[in-house]
Every structure is written in structure tokens, then in C-alpha cells.
Design an enzyme around this catalytic site. Structure first.
Site, PDB file in Angstrom:
ATOM      1  N   LYS A  28       0.786  -1.340   0.080  1.00 52.07           N
ATOM      2  CA  LYS A  28       0.007  -0.073   0.023  1.00 52.07           C
ATOM      3  C   LYS A  28       0.831   1.353   0.172  1.00 52.07           C
ATOM      4  O   LYS A  28       0.554   2.360  -0.496  1.00 52.07           O
ATOM      5  CB  LYS A  28      -0.930  -0.088   1.287  1.00 52.07           C
ATOM      6  CG  LYS A  28      -2.104  -1.011   1.042  1.00 52.07           C
ATOM      7  CD  LYS A  28      -2.911  -1.013   2.189  1.00 52.07           C
ATOM      8  CE  LYS A  28      -4.323  -1.874   2.111  1.00 52.07           C
ATOM      9  NZ  LYS A  28      -3.915  -3.416   1.543  1.00 52.07           N
TER      10      LYS A  28
ATOM     11  N   ARG B 235      -7.206  -7.808  -9.060  1.00 54.27           N
ATOM     12  CA  ARG B 235      -7.871  -9.275  -9.675  1.00 54.27           C
ATOM     13  C   ARG B 235      -9.258  -9.022  -9.782  1.00 54.27           C
ATOM     14  O   ARG B 235      -9.738  -7.774  -9.719  1.00 54.27           O
ATOM     15  CB  ARG B 235      -7.869  -9.920  -8.328  1.00 54.27           C
ATOM     16  CG  ARG B 235      -8.303  -9.674  -6.899  1.00 54.27           C
ATOM     17  CD  ARG B 235      -8.299 -10.407  -6.079  1.00 54.27           C
ATOM     18  NE  ARG B 235      -8.541  -9.837  -4.668  1.00 54.27           N
ATOM     19  CZ  ARG B 235     -10.009  -9.291  -4.104  1.00 54.27           C
ATOM     20  NH1 ARG B 235     -10.877  -9.785  -5.013  1.00 54.27           N
ATOM     21  NH2 ARG B 235     -10.000  -8.832  -3.222  1.00 54.27           N
TER      22      ARG B 235
ATOM     23  N   GLU C 154      -2.815   7.544   8.454  1.00 52.21           N
ATOM     24  CA  GLU C 154      -3.725   8.248   7.674  1.00 52.21           C
ATOM     25  C   GLU C 154      -4.514   8.868   8.565  1.00 52.21           C
ATOM     26  O   GLU C 154      -5.085   8.408   9.646  1.00 52.21           O
ATOM     27  CB  GLU C 154      -4.371   7.488   6.651  1.00 52.21           C
ATOM     28  CG  GLU C 154      -3.841   7.067   5.442  1.00 52.21           C
ATOM     29  CD  GLU C 154      -4.820   5.976   4.441  1.00 52.21           C
ATOM     30  OE1 GLU C 154      -4.328   5.904   3.273  1.00 52.21           O
ATOM     31  OE2 GLU C 154      -5.665   5.745   4.935  1.00 52.21           O
TER      32      GLU C 154
ATOM     33  N   HIS D  64     -15.045  -4.026   9.015  1.00 50.77           N
ATOM     34  CA  HIS D  64     -14.333  -3.617   7.566  1.00 50.77           C
ATOM     35  C   HIS D  64     -14.493  -4.583   6.367  1.00 50.77           C
ATOM     36  O   HIS D  64     -13.601  -4.691   5.604  1.00 50.77           O
ATOM     37  CB  HIS D  64     -12.918  -3.711   8.123  1.00 50.77           C
ATOM     38  CG  HIS D  64     -12.569  -2.573   9.252  1.00 50.77           C
ATOM     39  ND1 HIS D  64     -12.697  -1.036   9.027  1.00 50.77           N
ATOM     40  CD2 HIS D  64     -12.028  -2.765  10.286  1.00 50.77           C
ATOM     41  CE1 HIS D  64     -12.309  -0.639  10.131  1.00 50.77           C
ATOM     42  NE2 HIS D  64     -11.869  -1.586  11.102  1.00 50.77           N
TER      43      HIS D  64
END
Length: 337
Positions: free
Chosen positions: A119, A294, A203, A238
Site C-alpha cells: 500500500k 484481480r 492516515e 471492515h
């Protein structure tokens, strides 16, 4: 130059294996199911034109075993392998092993998988093209003291994420300074145990944000297209519960903005095949989260509103053939999964 496949190996099981077998058969291509010993009575096993056993029931000894899958693919003489979703679908080493053995990996290049699998490297790419990023810290200094200092500078609440994470693992919300040490160390441990890397990044945590993902597709000519968006804001721990296309949260202006950003990101990586670029939307602006290299589990809602077949598109693109429906992509109706 287009290469016509005669046999495609399917390195997966269950619903997605059935989906790929149907696409192969409709294209006149033999489907070879690479399966564990316990899947011999499965629907995919009965539907496949040929089958090759890759190992016993534990996924680590079968569906996640790169050597076993490659050996079975070579034995069966396949021209290409479709990884489906999950298992080895986002494993750069598997894509490299296919390439090394002269087998086409139906998906992006191993370089693209590796780029977006981390990431931090993905965010560096987005930053290099002035893409929309959430304020945060993604530096190399991973000392606890530095991470805690950066969290203070960002301003709480802060999200700490495992750089190699996914599926909601290695992700913690820090709401105040006194929680920072515990949450950062927890994310590092989870990342190390689940993904083999303790690297994290920080973040600004956006409260009550909408989760919007854009289906993109890189064709055989090197051009990336947008197939519009899906919204998956209804989640539990999540994990997505409801996926719908198109998003009811976007107007045409925002839709064009987010889809254009997704295409720009994928184009910068010279991406080929199906992929999903995920964003957060705070009601005013959109921010890049990550890219999945994907076919998504929830791809059928996009297919339903656009009248396209993404699995066939993957196979045709891997063969180097053009897709002819780009100029007629107009959403019709609404789909929910």
C-alpha cells in the site's frame, strides 16, 4: 499478436471456478480445474473438461501452493492460468512462476501486482501523478517513537494500517494519544503474523466516509477504461456486506472525477486486465485507498448494469484480442449484492 488459448487452468474452487469454466466453454476453450483432493465431488469438478489434483485439503498444501499449481498446469498442458479471486490471485510470485514456465497469467503483470500489493508503494505512485491522497505518514522510519510523533502531527483520530494488509486485518483506529502505542504495536504484530511484514503507515481517519470502488479494465492495446463504480459503504468489521452499482452517493460530476482518477492511476502502472481502485468519499472530496489487482468477488453487479462479461474480457485480453464494447458502455438500472 493474438494467441488463441486451447486450454486454461483454473487455480481456484467453488463459485468462481464455476464462473470461469462457463466462460471458457462459451469461448470454445477447454477448462482444466486444478483442485484439492476434497473437491472431487464439487460442481466445478463435474463441469470441468479436465481435472488435475494439486494436493490435500489444507489450502497451504493445495490452493496456496505455487509449486503444486505450476506442476499441475505443466502436466495438463495449459496455455494459461486464471487465478480467480482469493488464494494466489494477488500473489506476484505465482504470476512470475507462470511467466517463467511459459504459461500466461490471466491478470496483470507480476510487477503491477507487486506495486499495488504494497500500500505504501501504491500511494507513492498516486502521489507521483498528483492523485487524491488522504493526509498521513508513509515513511521508512518505523520506530515507535516516530510513528507516535507523526500520529500527533496528523491529528486524531488516525488510522494505522499494515502496509501489506488487506481484508480489514492490520488496521486500527487511534482516537487519542494515549492509545497510540498500543494500536500501532497491535497493527504491526497483526501485519507481521498475517502478511509477513510489520511495516505500517498512518492516515487521517475520515469519520462516516462512503466507500466507493471503481471497476477498471486495461485492454490489450494498453488503454485503461472505467466501468463505473460500486458502493460498498455498508460493512461490518471492515468487511463488505452490501455492494451496489451504481453508487447512490455520487452525482455525475463526482462520478466523472472518481472514475477519471481511477483510470489515471491504473494507466500510470500500465495496468492490463480487471482491477478495482478503491476510494473514500467524505461528501466533498474523494481519496485513494488501495487497488485490488484481480477480479472482485462482487464483479457481477457491474456486469449486470453494463451488460458485459468481465471473465470473458479477461481471457480475451490475455490472448491479445480487442474488446469491442467500450464505446457502448451505458449503465442501465441498478444492481445490489
Amino acid at each position: 499478436m493474438a494467441q488463441r488459448f486451447k486450454k486454461i487452468g483454473i487455480a481456484n474452487r467453488g463459485e468462481v471456478a464455476v464462473r470461469i469454466i462457463r466462460a471458457c466453454q462459451e469461448l470454445g476453450i477447454d477448462a482444466v480445474l486444478l483442485h484439492s483432493d476434497v473437491d472431487q465431488n464439487s460442481r466445478a469438478y463435474r463441469m470441468a473438461d479436465f481435472t488435475e489434483e494439486i494436493g490435500p485439503a489444507p489450502s497451504s498444501e493445495s490452493y496456496l501452493n505455487i509449486e503444486a499449481n505450476i506442476a499441475a498446469a505443466i502436466r495438463s498442458g495449459v496455455d494459461a492460468v486464471h487465478p480467480g479471486f482469493g488464494f494466489l490471485s494477488e500473489n506476484a510470485d505465482f504470476a512470475k512462476a507462470c511467466e517463467k514456465n511459459g504459461i500466461v497469467f490471466i491478470g496483470p503483470t507480476s510487477e503491477a501486482i507487486q506495486l499495488f500489493g504494497d500500500k505504501v508503494s501504491a500511494k507513492n505512485l498516486v502521489e507521483s501523478i498528483n492523485g487524491p491522497l488522504i493526509p498521513g505518514y508513509k515513511g521508512d522510519d518505523q520506530m515507535l517513537g516516530r510513528l507516535m510523533k507523526e500520529a500527533d502531527a496528523i491529528g486524531y483520530p488516525v488510522m494505522v494500517k499494515a502496509a501489506a494488509g488487506g481484508g480489514g486485518r492490520g488496521l486500527k483506529v487511534i482516537r487519542k494519544n494515549s492509545e497510540a502505542k498500543e494500536m500501532i504495536e497491535s497493527a504491526q504484530r497483526e501485519g507481521k503474523n498475517a502478511f509477513g511484514s510489520s511495516r505500517v503507515f498512518l492516515e487521517k481517519y475520515i469519520e462516516d466516509a462512503k466507500h466507493i470502488e471503481v471497476q477498471i479494465f486495461g485492454d490489450a492495446s494498453g488503454k485503461v477504461h472505467s466501468l463505473f463504480e460500486r458502493e460498498c459503504s455498508v460493512q461490518r468489521r471492515h468487511q463488505k456486506i452490501i455492494e451496489e452499482a451504481l453508487s447512490p452517493s455520487l452525482d455525475d460530476k463526482l462520478r466523472n472525477k472518481i472514475c477519471s482518477a481511477a483510470v489515471q492511476i491504473a494507466q500510470a502502472a500500465k495496468y492490463q486486465g480487471a482491477g478495482t481502485v478503491e476510494f473514500l468519499f467524505d461528501g466533498k472530496d474523494v481519496y485513494f485507498m488501495e487497488m485490488n489487482t484481480r477480479l472482485q468477488v462482487e464483479h457481477p453487479v457491474t456486469e449486470m448494469v453494463l451488460g458485459v462479461d468481465l471473465v470473458k474480457a479477461q481471457i480475451l485480453t490475455a490472448m491479445g484480442e480487442p474488446l469491442l464494447w467500450w464505446d457502448d458502455l451505458k449503465p442501465r438500472g441498478h444492481a445490489i449484492e
